[in-house]
Design an enzyme around this catalytic site. Structure first.
Site, PDB file in Angstrom:
ATOM      1  N   CYS A  34      36.624  97.213  65.293  1.00  0.00           N
ATOM      2  CA  CYS A  34      37.033  96.413  64.127  1.00  0.00           C
ATOM      3  C   CYS A  34      35.867  96.236  63.139  1.00  0.00           C
ATOM      4  O   CYS A  34      34.900  95.553  63.450  1.00  0.00           O
ATOM      5  CB  CYS A  34      37.542  95.066  64.648  1.00  0.00           C
ATOM      6  SG  CYS A  34      37.631  93.755  63.430  1.00  0.00           S
ATOM      7  N   CYS A  37      35.053  92.680  62.035  1.00  0.00           N
ATOM      8  CA  CYS A  37      34.415  91.958  63.148  1.00  0.00           C
ATOM      9  C   CYS A  37      32.906  92.220  63.139  1.00  0.00           C
ATOM     10  O   CYS A  37      32.110  91.300  63.326  1.00  0.00           O
ATOM     11  CB  CYS A  37      34.976  92.414  64.494  1.00  0.00           C
ATOM     12  SG  CYS A  37      36.743  92.116  64.686  1.00  0.00           S
TER      13      CYS A  37
END
Length: 109
Positions: A34, A37
């Site tokens: 991600c 993230c």
């Protein structure tokens, strides 16, 4: 490089470390693939340093731990949830700016 102040939470220790915590806990639900993230990781590390002793900070890898994210309705990542007294106090989805995250934390403290 992750801060050693940031703990690793998972299905096995979530109740002990988060739900039973005597201080508020910031939980970052994330995954290795991600990009947002990864973008917010330095902010989470900085918060762990800045609030040491007042706030517990940890991450849950949603690929390795399926029970906890589904229990709290985590659908998008990163999802940042602040737990206080064992309950969800506040939450945000996405790589939110540091001032916004600090405002959430300061409300919980």
């Amino acid at each position: 490089m992750a801060s050693e102040k940031v703990m690793t939470f998972g299905d096995s220790n979530f109740e002990t470390e988060v739900i039973n915590s005597t201080v508020p806990v910031l939980v970052d639900f994330w995954a290795t693939w991600c990009a947002p993230c990864k973008a917010i990781a330095p902010t989470v590390d900085a918060i762990a340093e800045a609030y040491e002793g007042k706030l517990k900070v940890g991450k849950v890898n949603v690929d390795d731990n399926q029970v906890t994210p589904s229990k709290y309705g985590v659908r998008g990542i990163p999802t940042l949830i602040i737990f206080k007294d064992g309950k969800v106090f506040d939450q945000a989805v996405g790589a939110i700016p540091k001032p916004q995250l600090e405002a959430m934390i300061n409300k919980a403290l």
